[in-house]
Design an enzyme around this catalytic site. Structure first.
Site, PDB file in Angstrom:
ATOM      1  N   SER A   1     -36.934   7.646 -21.368  1.00  0.00           N
ATOM      2  CA  SER A   1     -36.321   6.474 -21.125  1.00  0.00           C
ATOM      3  C   SER A   1     -35.800   6.323 -19.599  1.00  0.00           C
ATOM      4  CB  SER A   1     -35.805   5.590 -22.081  1.00  0.00           C
ATOM      5  OG  SER A   1     -34.465   6.118 -22.404  1.00  0.00           O
TER       6      SER A   1
ATOM      7  N   LYS B   1     -28.297   4.641 -14.669  1.00  0.00           N
ATOM      8  CA  LYS B   1     -29.233   3.963 -15.534  1.00  0.00           C
ATOM      9  C   LYS B   1     -28.864   2.531 -15.795  1.00  0.00           C
ATOM     10  CE  LYS B   1     -32.009   5.018 -19.744  1.00  0.00           C
ATOM     11  NZ  LYS B   1     -32.255   6.287 -20.811  1.00  0.00           N
TER      12      LYS B   1
ATOM     13  N   SER C   1     -34.622  11.437 -23.523  1.00  0.00           N
ATOM     14  CA  SER C   1     -34.559  10.361 -22.481  1.00  0.00           C
ATOM     15  C   SER C   1     -34.181  10.821 -20.850  1.00  0.00           C
ATOM     16  CB  SER C   1     -34.198   9.203 -22.841  1.00  0.00           C
ATOM     17  OG  SER C   1     -35.038   8.454 -23.525  1.00  0.00           O
TER      18      SER C   1
END
Lengths: 492, 487
Positions: A156, A81, A180
């Site tokens: 997310s 990420k 997330s």
């Protein structure tokens, strides 16, 4: 050949690379061939570096040829990420304010992947600064759900989930502040693990809610989740909030993964299941049956403070975020406005131009919650409720080995469906937030599909620092549910 | 003329830079000056994703200082973020301690006139990180140097127990001595190791009517002199302003004033209309500090005898003057050296004179501390004994001290080498006296007991003896011989 490689798990691929049946370079090539085909539709990556990946893969292949074992993830292409700092490429957090930011350091979790022989091929899209549940808040691009390109991948860590689901990497790292990792894993039909707070170092993870953030893996199956955790878990002298190894040592999470738990006690909170959509509820109920068939005892419990989790979360997380994001001011790095008259302008203009709407909303919420005159009523109250939620978990784990519930009330929703109503978007995290508030580990495991073919996730929550047990419970489901690994049609 | 009675209330906010090798929350070296932004790392630059880790040494230093300030030491503390935007503050929050400071409720004793001491109460002392420095030297831009950012600071807040500039200066000097004794700070005001911000206002009566002036905080004080002068200046300024405007606390806001060292006045900087909202909250990146018994004992065991206690001991036990005791205890190393020399058999007053008169002069010339001159304490003790025993006279001792800086040889060996041993042999000196008598019959006449010129002439004869012996005659022995022969 290429297709065969892509369907492999990390563990299978690593074994084949070590056995020199496949080279790491071949695996990287296969992944990039697939990326060329799929990525334009999915948009999971913020940045990719094929040349670097091939170089690193060649080095791994050479080491193996020399008889070395490069580690648990020898030659396996992975991605992380974009809120994890890497010395290579950019670390943008999918924000305009950091669009060109190059970190002079690498996050501990990422370093550990690299040290274990993994090839980090790129950085994955996300909601800006990890604030969101659909990756629609990315300041860089939109990511689409590989199972249905009209749908969001969740968030997310939407890029992290979509990339694994679309076989654009073999596993990824995400971060989980309120769900997330688990919610996008569920939306994209992959396994997503949020370890216990303090299990994985946060050094190099750009903070959103420091007391809630935790890095974890997204993978095709539970075994890979355990393998990834083996690599990234452990104390770090650069993160004081990491648990001391003498108190809770990191374990070998693969060791007894396939050993069923005798006399397994599973807690459920009936109203949590009832409040989910019919199809999600049905999937959770049938997973309960899977456990029952294996002799598990189902215990009904109540978690009286769970309903305050979202309210509590949006005080604690935003308060921390308002402070954590103060450093993005255009003074030392990141976006600086051209339209500046004085030093206050450097701040206000740079931040106005650099941050997206949701980030601004949360900064304002958090600033308000910490302001004099409101602190006691909001922040302090939230901390008290947080303690009550922790107690709910303590009591639950006195009665059962784990708790199961949905990951999300629904399957992946349509792009744009909830962007006009932030509160409705916040409700997507209703089942996941409590684990962050209490710090306990939780995993999302695929448990079927809805009538539109969208994946559903089963959430399993366990006691702190017992990821070994948690993953065994998840593995028991995976082995006995009869649900086979599937890939989205987009790959055909 | 109005009938005015008032007192000045002065409280201090003090920042003491701790002398740790590394910064408070990262491993960058601490230091002063140097090229801008060379002692920085991602942590003290406030880059994304980095985390602070507490410097244990800094915590121990602050516990030690707080103990010396008679504070209650908290066994559980935490870190809080204090938020405000300023370019020299990289994270735009400062890691500090808010509601659970590491220590509180102490006092510092300061000497006042006439050998009395006064207790100034300390509200709290807590640990925090320093900010960097902005400079606005050239052009239409500013520059930021973050070398200092993250340096450990002990913030000490006193109650408003001080009354005038002299007391403020006295506290500052006392505190400097204490932290230097403990070895926790270099405490050099010029270098900003110790920064004082006095808060001042007056309370009193004018013609029987109560008044209070608004509090002013004075900044930019980088010497003891500035501290003292600014406080006294500000006291008078507030009184005059009040008499002129009759507006005090509540009618005019709190202000911050800067000290203009050239003009020796305080200058208005800004008004504090509303209290700043720093939005304090616990720093989630740091774990609370638990000072357990073992750790606490370990820190306590490093406590040393504090300067004021030493000073009193030097006065009462060794009979030194207040002034001499003050000079000797101004540096711990010197005070301990003194004690070592006494232990080794030196005479207190004599050793004190050696150090304060000759030693410090030499040290000053060499730009070193006295102890760094490298004279062993036991050798200075021996020198003292040599004077007591009449082996050398006081002036020989003075010149020997400078020789001892250059040589490690025993002072007796040095005295012999440089012919500084006194002649105390009575027979030999009597012969010299006879010779002087023969050469100066008139002076001998004048020096007889009862003569008008007795004192002066005896001095002259003594001088003649000294001249003949190149100053090596033991004056005691010579004056004995003179007294005998002239009676």
């Amino acid at each position: 050949m290429s297709d065969n490689i892509l369907s492999l798990s990390c563990k299978q691929l690593r074994d084949k690379i070590l056995a020199r049946e496949i080279t790491s370079v071949e695996a990287v090539e296969a992944v990039f061939n697939n990326i060329e085909k799929v990525e334009p539709k999915v948009g999971a990556y913020v940045s990719l570096d094929k040349d670097r990946a091939l170089d690193e893969a060649a080095k791994i292949d050479k080491r193996i040829a020399n008889g070395e074992n490069p580690g648990l993830l020898a030659g396996v292409p992975v991605a992380v990420k974009d809120n994890m700092a890497t010395e290579f490429g950019t670390t943008s957090c999918a924000s305009k304010i950091l669009a060109d930011f190059k970190a002079p350091y690498t996050a501990t979790a990422v370093s550990k992947l690299i040290d274990a022989g993994a090839i980090v091929i790129g950085k994955l899209n996300m909601d800006e600064f990890a604030m969101g549940s659909s990756t629609e808040n990315s300041g860089i691009k939109q990511t689409y759900n590989p199972w249905n390109l009209d749908c969001v991948p969740g968030g997310s860590s939407g890029g992290s989930a979509a990339a694994v689901a679309a076989q654009m990497c073999f596993a990824s790292l995400g971060s989980d502040t309120g769900g997330s990792i688990r919610q996008p894993a569920s939306f994209c039909g992959v396994v997503g693990l949020k370890p216990t707070y303090g299990r994985v170092s946060r050094w190099g993870l750009v903070a959103y809610g420091s007391s809630l953030d935790q890095i974890g893996p997204l993978s095709k199956d539970v075994t890979d989740a355990a393998l990834m955790l083996n690599v990234i878990a452990g104390d770090d002298e650069r993160d004081s909030t990491c648990v001391d190894e003498s108190i809770a040592p990191a374990k070998d999470y693969l060791g007894e993964l396939d050993t069923p738990i005798d006399g397994l006690k599973i807690a459920i909170v009936p109203e949590f299941i009832e409040s989910a959509s019919d199809e999600v509820a049905a999937a959770i109920n049938s997973s309960i049956e899977v456990y029952k068939r294996q002799g598990a005892e189902i215990v009904e419990i109540s978690m009286p403070h769970f309903e305050y989790a979202i309210a509590t979360y949006y005080i604690v997380a935003t308060a921390e975020a308002s402070s954590n994001l103060a450093r993005f001011d255009g003074v030392r790095y990141g976006h600086r406005s051209d339209d500046i008259k004085d030093y206050m302008g450097v701040y206000s203009k740079s931040r106005e131009e650099g941050f997206g709407q949701e980030v601004k909303r949360r900064i304002m919420l958090g600033t308000y919650a910490l302001s004099s005159g409101y602190y006691d009523a909001y922040y302090l109250k939230a901390l008290k409720v947080r303690n009550l939620i922790r107690q709910d978990f303590t009591q639950a784990f006195e009665k059962a080995d784990c708790i199961i519930m949905p990951v999300s009330p629904t399957t992946a929703f349509k792009v744009g469906e909830k962007t006009q109503d932030p509160l409705e978007m916040y409700m997507a995290d209703i089942y996941t937030i409590a684990a962050n508030l209490s710090g306990v580990p939780a995993v999302s495991v695929p448990c079927g599909f809805d009538k539109d073919g969208m994946p559903i996730g089963l959430q399993i929550l366990g006691p702190s620092f017992q990821e070994d047990k948690l993953l065994r419970v998840a593995r028991m489901y995976e082995v006995n549910s009869g649900i086979e690994y599937r890939k989205p049609a987009i790959l055909d | 003329m109005a009938n005015i009675k008032y007192k000045t209330l002065i409280g201090l906010e003090i920042h003491v830079q701790l002398k740790t090798k590394t910064k408070m929350f990262c491993s960058c070296p601490t230091g002063f000056g140097g090229e801008a932004n060379t002692r920085v790392c991602p942590v003290c630059l406030g880059m994304p994703g980095v985390l602070p880790v507490m410097n244990k040494k800094a915590y121990e230093f602050s516990v030690l200082a707080a103990l010396a300030l008679n504070c209650n030491i908290a066994r559980f503390t935490k870190w809080d973020r204090k938020s405000y935007y300023y370019p020299d503050l990289p994270k735009n929050y400062q890691i500090s301690q808010y509601d659970l400071p590491m220590s509180e409720n102490g006092y510092i004793e300061i000497p006042t006139d006439g050998g009395e001491t006064k207790k100034v109460r300390i509200l709290r002392a807590h640990l925090e990180e320093d900010a960097g420095k902005n400079s606005h030297a050239t052009g239409n831009y500013s520059q930021v140097d973050l070398n200092r950012a993250g340096t450990p600071l002990l913030e000490i807040v006193t109650e408003p127990d001080l009354r005038n500039g002299r007391e403020v200066r006295s506290l500052a000097q006392q505190l400097q001595r204490i932290v230097r004794y403990l070895g926790v700070s270099e405490a050099d005001m010029q270098k900003g190791h110790m920064r004082f911000e006095p808060n001042i206002n007056l309370v009193g009566e004018i013609d029987g009517k109560e008044f209070k002036t608004a509090i002013a905080e004075i900044k930019n004080l980088n010497s003891f002199r500035a501290l003292e002068r600014s406080v006294d200046y500000e006291t008078n300024r507030q009184l005059e302003e009040y008499l002129e405007t009759r507006k005090g606390m509540g009618q005019v806001p709190k202000t911050t004033r800067g000290w203009d060292a050239d003009r020796e006045i305080t200058v208005h900087q800004r008004s504090k209309e509303a209290a700043n909202d720093y939005r304090y909250f616990p720093d989630p990146d740091l774990v609370p500090v638990v000072l357990d018994d073992a750790w606490f004992e370990q820190i306590k065991s490093r406590m040393v005898e504090l300067p004021l206690a030493k000073e009193r001991k030097f006065i009462s036990k060794y009979g030194l003057s207040e002034y001499d005791a003050g000079v000797l205890t101004s540096e711990r190393s010197m005070a301990e050296y003194f004690e070592e020399a006494i232990e080794a058999g030196g005479d207190a007053k004599r050793v004190c004179n050696f150090i304060t008169q000759t030693g410090l002069k030499l040290a000053n010339e060499a730009g070193k501390s006295f102890v760094d001159l490298g004279i062993e304490a036991k050798k200075l003790a021996k020198l003292s004994q040599m004077v007591s025993d009449g082996d050398i006279n006081a002036s020989a001792a003075t010149s020997l001290i400078s020789k001892m800086v250059e040589s490690d040889e025993d002072p007796m060996v040095l005295a012999e080498k440089f012919n500084l041993i006194q002649k105390s042999d009575t027979a030999e000196l009597e012969a010299i006296v006879e010779q002087v008598f023969a050469e100066n019959p008139q002076a001998v006449e004048d020096a007889r007991a009862g003569s008008k010129k007795e004192k002066k002439s005896r001095g002259f004869l003594m001088g003649q003896v000294m001249q003949k012996t190149k100053g090596q005659a033991n004056p005691k022995v010579v004056s004995g011989i003179l007294a005998k022969k002239l009676s």
